[in-house]
Structures are given as C-alpha cells and as structure tokens.
Design a protein around this motif. Structure first.
Motif, short mmCIF file in Angstrom:
data_model
loop_
_atom_site.label_atom_id
_atom_site.label_comp_id
_atom_site.label_asym_id
_atom_site.label_seq_id
_atom_site.Cartn_x
_atom_site.Cartn_y
_atom_site.Cartn_z
N VAL A 1 0.85 -1.19 0.00
CA VAL A 1 0.00 0.00 0.00
C VAL A 1 0.88 1.24 0.00
CG1 VAL A 1 -1.78 1.26 1.23
CG2 VAL A 1 -1.79 -1.24 1.23
N LYS A 2 0.69 2.07 -0.96
CA LYS A 2 1.49 3.29 -1.06
C LYS A 2 1.08 4.26 0.03
CE LYS A 2 2.95 6.85 -4.31
NZ LYS A 2 2.79 7.41 -5.68
N PRO A 3 2.00 4.64 0.88
CA PRO A 3 1.64 5.54 1.98
C PRO A 3 1.21 6.90 1.45
CG PRO A 3 4.03 5.28 1.82
CD PRO A 3 3.44 4.30 0.88
N SER A 4 0.27 7.49 2.14
CA SER A 4 -0.24 8.80 1.73
C SER A 4 0.74 9.90 2.09
CB SER A 4 -1.59 9.06 2.39
OG SER A 4 -1.46 9.03 3.80
N VAL A 5 0.68 10.98 1.33
CA VAL A 5 1.55 12.12 1.54
C VAL A 5 1.01 12.95 2.70
CG1 VAL A 5 2.44 14.25 0.53
CG2 VAL A 5 2.30 12.17 -0.85
N ILE A 6 1.91 13.37 3.60
CA ILE A 6 1.54 14.18 4.76
C ILE A 6 2.03 15.60 4.51
CG2 ILE A 6 1.75 14.47 7.25
CD1 ILE A 6 2.43 11.49 7.41
N SER A 7 1.12 16.52 4.31
CA SER A 7 1.48 17.91 4.07
C SER A 7 1.42 18.68 5.38
CB SER A 7 0.54 18.56 3.04
OG SER A 7 0.66 17.92 1.79
N ILE A 8 2.39 19.54 5.60
CA ILE A 8 2.44 20.33 6.83
C ILE A 8 3.00 21.70 6.50
CG2 ILE A 8 4.75 19.47 7.45
CD1 ILE A 8 3.81 19.56 10.39
N ASP B 1 17.48 12.75 -2.13
CA ASP B 1 17.72 13.80 -1.13
C ASP B 1 16.41 14.24 -0.48
OD1 ASP B 1 20.39 13.70 -1.81
OD2 ASP B 1 20.32 15.44 -3.14
N LEU B 2 15.35 14.31 -1.27
CA LEU B 2 14.05 14.70 -0.74
C LEU B 2 13.55 13.68 0.27
CD1 LEU B 2 11.57 16.57 -0.82
CD2 LEU B 2 10.71 15.20 -2.73
N ALA B 3 13.70 12.39 -0.04
CA ALA B 3 13.26 11.34 0.89
C ALA B 3 14.07 11.40 2.19
CB ALA B 3 13.39 9.97 0.23
N GLN B 4 15.38 11.62 2.08
CA GLN B 4 16.22 11.69 3.27
C GLN B 4 15.86 12.89 4.14
OE1 GLN B 4 20.41 11.43 2.24
NE2 GLN B 4 19.97 9.97 0.62
N GLU B 5 15.61 14.03 3.52
CA GLU B 5 15.23 15.21 4.29
C GLU B 5 13.86 15.05 4.93
OE1 GLU B 5 16.19 18.35 6.25
OE2 GLU B 5 17.54 17.68 4.64
N SER B 6 12.97 14.33 4.25
CA SER B 6 11.65 14.06 4.81
C SER B 6 11.77 13.19 6.06
CB SER B 6 10.76 13.38 3.77
OG SER B 6 9.51 13.04 4.31
N ARG C 1 14.40 13.02 8.00
CA ARG C 1 15.03 13.86 9.03
C ARG C 1 14.01 14.78 9.70
NH1 ARG C 1 17.81 18.94 8.76
NH2 ARG C 1 19.28 19.17 10.48
N LEU C 2 13.17 15.41 8.89
CA LEU C 2 12.13 16.28 9.46
C LEU C 2 11.14 15.47 10.28
CD1 LEU C 2 10.91 19.09 9.72
CD2 LEU C 2 9.66 18.67 7.59
N SER C 3 10.83 14.26 9.83
CA SER C 3 9.91 13.40 10.58
C SER C 3 10.45 13.12 11.98
CB SER C 3 9.69 12.09 9.82
OG SER C 3 8.94 11.18 10.58
N ALA C 4 11.75 12.87 12.08
CA ALA C 4 12.35 12.64 13.40
C ALA C 4 12.32 13.90 14.25
CB ALA C 4 13.79 12.14 13.23
N LEU C 5 12.56 15.05 13.64
CA LEU C 5 12.54 16.30 14.39
C LEU C 5 11.14 16.62 14.91
CD1 LEU C 5 14.85 18.53 12.16
CD2 LEU C 5 15.36 17.65 14.45
N LEU C 6 10.13 16.16 14.19
CA LEU C 6 8.74 16.41 14.60
C LEU C 6 8.27 15.40 15.64
CD1 LEU C 6 7.04 17.33 11.20
CD2 LEU C 6 8.03 18.83 12.92
N GLY C 7 9.16 14.50 16.06
CA GLY C 7 8.81 13.56 17.12
C GLY C 7 7.99 12.38 16.65
N SER C 8 8.03 12.08 15.35
CA SER C 8 7.27 10.94 14.84
C SER C 8 7.91 9.64 15.31
CB SER C 8 7.23 10.99 13.31
OG SER C 8 6.59 9.85 12.79
N GLN C 9 7.08 8.69 15.73
CA GLN C 9 7.58 7.40 16.19
C GLN C 9 8.14 6.57 15.05
OE1 GLN C 9 7.81 6.61 19.38
NE2 GLN C 9 6.84 8.50 20.03
N GLU C 10 7.63 6.77 13.85
CA GLU C 10 8.11 6.06 12.67
C GLU C 10 8.57 7.08 11.63
OE1 GLU C 10 5.07 3.54 11.23
OE2 GLU C 10 4.95 2.33 13.07
N SER C 11 9.75 6.83 11.05
CA SER C 11 10.26 7.74 10.03
C SER C 11 9.39 7.66 8.79
CB SER C 11 11.71 7.38 9.68
OG SER C 11 11.77 6.08 9.15
N SER C 12 9.22 8.79 8.13
CA SER C 12 8.35 8.87 6.96
C SER C 12 9.07 9.59 5.84
CB SER C 12 7.04 9.60 7.31
OG SER C 12 6.27 9.81 6.15
#
Length: 458
Positions: free
Chosen positions: A36-43, A220-225, A227-238
């Motif tokens: 299942v393709k994960p949905s995009v999370i816009s913030i 690079d976009l996936a890696q930065e995403s 990194r930002l996911s970890a900074l936002l306190g997400s339990q799973e990297s996205s």
C-alpha cells in the motif's frame, strides 16, 4: 446422443466457472499482497515548528533536567535530624538488675538517662546551598530555553531544505519532460533509422543526465523528509512528509537592519548569555556555602536523668536513721556540643567555587565579544540574499523566460541548432535553480539572525 452432448456442455460450463472463480480469487489475493502506497503528509511551516517543539523527544528528555534541578534544591536545603538517646548507667556486673546500691553492692545507684540532641546550623550553610541550587535551576531553565530555540532553528532549516528539494524535483521533472519531447521532435525529423543521428544521441545523453540528477534529488528529498519526521517527534520515520509552504511563501526582508540595535537587543535576550549570568550568581553563592561549611552543626542537648533508690545504710544518722532507704529522684540535663574548626574540612569546595566563578566570568566575556560578530555576519547575509532576490524577481527571471521562449520558437522552426537550444535551456533552468537556492539562503539567513538574538526580529 443428445443427452451425452448436454452432459459435455454442462461439464465445459462447470470447468469455465471454476477457472473464473479461481482467477478472481487469485486476483484478490494478489491485490491484497500488493504494498500500500503511503499517503503524503502535508504540513505548513508554522505548524511544523509548533508540532516539533511540542513532540520532539530530545526536548522532552532535556526538560526533565529542570525537575532534577528542583530536586537538587530540596536536597541542598535538607536540615539534619535531631537524635534521641536512651541509656542506663552504673549497672552492676554481678547483679545487672540489682534494684539499688547497698552495703554489699558498690555499683549503684543505677541511673537511666534520656537525651534529645538538636543540631543547629549557625552558619546557615544549608540555606546558602539552597540559594546556590536555585540559581543552578534558573541556569538549567535558561539552557533548556536555549535548546528549544536551537531545536526550532533545526526544524526551520530542515523545513526550508525540504521546500527547496520539492521545488528542485518539480523543476527537474519539468526539465526531464522537455528533453523527452525534444527526443520525439528530433526523431520525427530524422526518421527511424537504426543509426541514430548525432543530434538524437546528444538529446538522449541530456535526457539521461537529467534523469540521474532527478533521481538524486528525489533521494535527497526522501532523506530530508525522514530527518524532518524525526525532528517532529514521529515514532516512525516517513519519506512522505511534504512542505505545504512553498519557497516563495516564506517571508522576505529587503529593508536595512540596524547592527547596534540588534546587538543591544541580543545582550538583553540571548538565552545562553542569561544562563551564564545565572552561572555567575551560582558560583558566588556556592563560594558562600562552601565557606559556611567550615563549621559543622552546633548540637544542643536537653534531657532528663533518673537515679534509682539507695538501699540500706546502717551508718546513716539523723532524721532518716529509722528509714535508711533513700527513694529515687529525677534530674534534668542540659548541654551544648561546639565543633572546633582546627582543620578546614571544605578547602577543596572553596577552591572549586572560586574557579567556577572565574570560568563563568571568562565565558560570559567571550560570548559577549562573539555576539557582535555573529550578528554582523548574519546581517550581511540577509542584505546580500535580499539584494540577489530583488535582482532575480525584477529582471533576471523575466529575461531568462523570454530567452527560453524565443529559443524554443526558433528551434521549432529549425533556425537554432540543438546545441544552442540545449545551452539556452541549461541557462534558463540554471537561473531558476539559483533563484530557488537564493530563496532558501535568504530564509536561512533570517533564521540565523533570529538565532543570534534569541528572538524573532525578522
């Protein structure tokens, strides 16, 4: 004969239905097994900062340091407990439970005592240690707020990088489409021979190079995403977090920034400077507490003593001659124990407090000297990037688009060579790439200036 034919048709229909059911079931199973393709999370930019500061696990852990400092305050101010002492004296070895002294027992009269020992902190060393601990807690709070500010800067920079990479990926995809259309156009001109002409090969090389660059930017976009996911306190990297605030949506500042005003404001609001100020106060207070610890507690003693009755005394004369037994009686006890500070028990503590004070003074002076240079560098960066942005938006981008559109028309009519066309396209996309990079650099310079002052001034 007809019956056999009907049976044959029935068997055939049954087999077809069975195959159809099996095929349908296999398709359902295969569909269930597809990933299942994960949905995009816009913030948005403000939302990312808000969520990150609330849920970042580093900040959650560091905030506990404040509670540890408050616990240290309680430990530093804890008073010594009084002690209760009970004893019995003058007990006979031969008759350990003898009721009294007599002519044949010289070990009495036995005596029972009760003492209450109350330690008194005359030098107020615990109160002084508590004040030093409170200053330490204030220092920890300032350091935590500084860590919050640094984490905010980290989140902001990561978001800007994510927005930049999104813009570059979109730009590279557009460029890839242009090169693919270019190949079709050249193919239509040159035919479909097995020996491809040099122009078509050159167009394919440009498309292949663009495809590689696009794949790198997507990585690079996936890696930065993540990194930002970890900074936002997400339990799973996205890999699917996307910035809903585009690069063009960030604030821009084109007005001059007053350096002396920014320096004065930084001296008032810099959180690390406040932390060092609290550290200075703590060092002074720890020195006072260390000098107070030279004298231990003075102990005040209060109590009572009971002496048991005396036995018969045959030599007794006077009014009690006919009643030789003397009854027991109570008496009170009072005293004081004063320590004599012959040897300094806290020489190392006094020396340590002195060194801590010198260290805090030196660190504060060094930081004050560093602040001006940091602000000056940040202001120069803001001015330079704002100048470049103004040039891009006023003329450079418009001129680049005009050149691109003109060359596209000329190439479509055959009046421009492929190399000239590719050169103009590379120049246009290079200009747009520089514009995107300047937008991100300008936002980072604003973030940097705000960081050097510890408050949002732009």
């Amino acid at each position: 004969m007809g019956l056999s034919a009907d049976r044959g048709h029935g068997s055939l229909i049954f087999m077809l239905l069975t195959l159809l059911i099996l095929f349908s079931v296999s398709e359902v199973v295969r569909a269930d097994n597809l990933p299942v393709k994960p949905s995009v999370i816009s913030i948005s930019y403000p939302e990312a900062v808000k969520v990150g500061l609330e849920k970042n696990l580093d900040l959650v852990a560091q905030k506990l340091s404040i509670s540890l400092g408050e616990a240290s305050e309680l430990l530093a101010e804890t008073l010594a407990n009084p002690t209760l002492q009970l004893d019995t004296q003058l007990m006979s070895f031969s008759l350990p439970f003898a009721p009294s002294w007599s002519q044949s027992n010289t070990g009495g009269p036995s005596q029972q005592d009760i003492y209450l020992n109350i330690p008194i902190d005359l030098t107020m060393k615990r109160a002084k240690a508590g004040r030093a601990a409170r200053s330490g807690t204030q220092m920890i709070e300032a350091q935590f707020q500084n860590q919050v500010m640094l984490k905010k800067v980290e989140i902001q920079n990561s978001y800007v990088s994510l927005a930049l990479l999104q813009s570059l990926v979109s730009l590279y995809q557009d460029r890839q489409e242009v090169y693919d259309q270019l190949q079709k156009l050249i193919s239509n001109r040159t035919g479909s021979s097995q020996l491809l002409p040099q122009l078509l090969e050159r167009a394919r090389m440009a498309a292949a190079q663009m495809r590689f660059e696009l794949e790198n930017k997507k990585s690079d976009l996936a890696q930065e995403s993540i990194r930002l996911s970890a900074l936002l306190g997400s339990q799973e990297s996205s890999e699917n977090i996307r910035a809903s605030t585009p690069l063009q949506g960030f604030k821009k500042h084109f007005d001059p920034v007053d350096l002396p005003k920014m320096v004065d404001l930084a001296y008032q609001s810099r959180l690390d400077l406040k932390a060092l100020a609290f550290q200075q106060v703590q060092a002074v207070q720890e020195g006072e507490a260390a000098r107070a610890r030279v004298l231990d507690d003075v102990t005040v003693i209060a109590g009572a003593s009971y002496q048991n009755k005396l036995g018969a005394n045959l030599n007794l004369s006077g009014p009690n001659a006919n009643n030789p037994e003397v009854p027991g009686a109570w008496s009170w006890i009072a005293g004081v124990v004063v320590p004599i500070p012959v040897f300094s028990q806290n020489k190392g503590g006094i020396m340590r407090a002195h060194f801590l004070q010198d260290q805090a003074d030196a660190q504060k002076r060094a930081l004050e000297m560093q602040i001006r240079s940091e602000i000056e560098i940040a202001i120069k960066s803001v001015h330079l990037t704002s100048k470049h942005l103004s040039e891009f938006e006023k003329s450079a981008l418009v001129s680049a688009r005009k050149v691109r559109d003109g060359v596209q028309r000329l190439f479509g009519t055959g009046n421009v060579s492929l190399l000239e066309y590719l050169d103009s396209m590379n120049a246009y996309y290079g200009m747009v790439t520089s514009y995107f990079q300047t937008l991100s650099d300008h936002q980072r310079s604003i973030i940097r200036l705000n960081q050097t002052i510890s408050t949002d001034v732009l």
